[in-house]
Design a protein around this motif. Structure first.
Motif, PDB file in Angstrom:
ATOM      1  N   ARG A   1      -5.531  -2.271  -1.102  1.00  0.00           N
ATOM      2  CA  ARG A   1      -6.125  -0.966  -0.781  1.00  0.00           C
ATOM      3  C   ARG A   1      -7.170  -1.078   0.326  1.00  0.00           C
ATOM      4  NH1 ARG A   1     -10.671   1.330  -2.611  1.00  0.00           N
ATOM      5  NH2 ARG A   1     -10.905  -0.258  -4.220  1.00  0.00           N
TER       6      ARG A   1
ATOM      7  N   HIS B   1      -2.606   3.623  -5.651  1.00  0.00           N
ATOM      8  CA  HIS B   1      -2.920   2.905  -4.420  1.00  0.00           C
ATOM      9  C   HIS B   1      -1.749   2.081  -3.870  1.00  0.00           C
ATOM     10  CE1 HIS B   1      -6.923   4.241  -5.088  1.00  0.00           C
ATOM     11  NE2 HIS B   1      -7.161   3.424  -6.096  1.00  0.00           N
TER      12      HIS B   1
ATOM     13  N   SER C   1       0.822  -1.198   0.000  1.00  0.00           N
ATOM     14  CA  SER C   1       0.000   0.000   0.000  1.00  0.00           C
ATOM     15  C   SER C   1       0.864   1.259   0.000  1.00  0.00           C
ATOM     16  CB  SER C   1      -0.924   0.002   1.216  1.00  0.00           C
ATOM     17  OG  SER C   1      -1.596   1.233   1.321  1.00  0.00           O
ATOM     18  N   SER C   2       0.466   2.237  -0.778  1.00  0.00           N
ATOM     19  CA  SER C   2       1.197   3.506  -0.799  1.00  0.00           C
ATOM     20  C   SER C   2       1.022   4.264   0.510  1.00  0.00           C
ATOM     21  CB  SER C   2       0.716   4.371  -1.975  1.00  0.00           C
ATOM     22  OG  SER C   2      -0.689   4.576  -1.899  1.00  0.00           O
ATOM     23  N   ASP C   3       0.020   3.886   1.291  1.00  0.00           N
ATOM     24  CA  ASP C   3      -0.216   4.526   2.591  1.00  0.00           C
ATOM     25  C   ASP C   3       0.533   3.848   3.731  1.00  0.00           C
ATOM     26  OD1 ASP C   3      -1.978   6.359   1.438  1.00  0.00           O
ATOM     27  OD2 ASP C   3      -3.685   5.005   1.687  1.00  0.00           O
TER      28      ASP C   3
ATOM     29  N   THR D   1       3.332   2.634   6.235  1.00  0.00           N
ATOM     30  CA  THR D   1       4.557   3.229   6.790  1.00  0.00           C
ATOM     31  C   THR D   1       5.661   2.182   6.953  1.00  0.00           C
ATOM     32  OG1 THR D   1       3.718   2.868   9.038  1.00  0.00           O
ATOM     33  CG2 THR D   1       3.268   5.009   8.004  1.00  0.00           C
TER      34      THR D   1
END
Length: 285
Positions: free
Chosen positions: A193, A212, A127-129, A131
């Protein structure tokens, strides 16, 4: 000058003529002697990976050849089985050359040997979100807490390519817990996602056409073999559209369309475009 009566008679004659013409046209149409010409749509079966590039390529073909196209975005394995069952598909585009060659060997293609028109590779995405730090596929596979989404080999070329590669680097990978399967790259990225998977193996071209996910491992399976997209006119092509299908096949191979594929994230196809390499070398470590 014409009198008022003459002008009135002239207008009546025109209206009468229009009515007569309309009646005659109706009789002809109802009798089947004349029918309005309706353009046939070229039906193209294609993998979802082509959707972004075809948003620009298909309108170009329709405009330049005055030939409307009906596109069906469906996983390649599913399309293959539909053609075997005589589904009305004129052109078959596959996210893998093997599927097209399989149909060719069974006599289910019409325009000679399958042609390679695009290529990409496998990458590991997350996921690009997220961490979390980027990790390699081998490390992700070793961590049994990480949920990895893979393509389903029963429905897609992606799944078959993935299964073949994983069987070489880790034959017992199917016994690993937390494997999740999906039909194709778009579905895998949807699982990531929506939080139903942590990572996934997808086609590189798909990963860069969405916001995403981000690539965690550019070379997850250690293979030098590119994933080659193949195409052919299907044996189910309607005779009236055979010429249009062949033009579409040639259109995809032109240099300007090849450049558009690269624009949308595909890798360049080595020259000569369209020919399959005689031998393929693999590096599996």
């Amino acid at each position: 000058m014409r009198s008022y009566k003459d002008m009135r008679r002239f207008c009546v004659d025109i209206r009468t003529s229009k009515v007569v013409i309309a009646v005659i046209a109706g009789v002809i149409a109802n009798s089947g002697i004349w029918q309005p010409v309706q353009a046939e749509f070229l039906t193209v079966g294609a993998p979802p990976s082509l959707r972004p590039a075809f948003s620009e390529i298909l309108p170009m073909f329709e405009r330049e050849y005055d030939a409307p196209v009906n596109i069906m975005y469906t996983p390649s394995k599913t399309l293959l089985r539909q053609i075997e069952k005589k589904a009305p598909i004129d052109m078959y585009l596959s996210a893998g050359i093997d599927e097209v060659e399989y149909l060719h060997k069974k006599g289910l293609t019409l325009n000679g040997r399958p042609r390679i028109f695009a290529q990409t590779s496998l990458v590991l995405v997350m996921s690009s979100d997220s961490t979390a730090a980027l990790i390699s596929f081998r490390d992700a596979l070793a961590d049994r807490s990480i949920r990895i989404a893979l393509g389903d080999p029963q429905t897609s070329s992606l799944g078959e390519v993935t299964a073949r590669a994983l069987s070489k680097i880790q034959p017992n990978y199917k016994n690993r817990p937390n494997l999740v399967y999906a039909s194709h790259s778009e579905d895998i990225m949807t699982l990531i996602r929506t939080g139903k998977a942590d990572m996934g193996l997808v086609y590189r071209v798909d990963s860069i056409n969405t916001g995403h996910v981000r690539i965690s491992d550019e070379d997850p399976i250690g293979a030098l073999v590119p994933i080659q997209f193949g195409q052919a006119v299907a044996s189910t092509c309607r005779p009236s559209l055979r010429s249009v299908a062949e033009k579409f096949s040639d259109f995809l191979m032109t240099p300007r369309i090849q450049k558009l594929f690269v624009k949308y994230g595909f890798d360049s196809v080595p020259s000569p475009v369209g020919l399959r390499p005689v031998a393929r070398k693999e590096r599996v470590s």
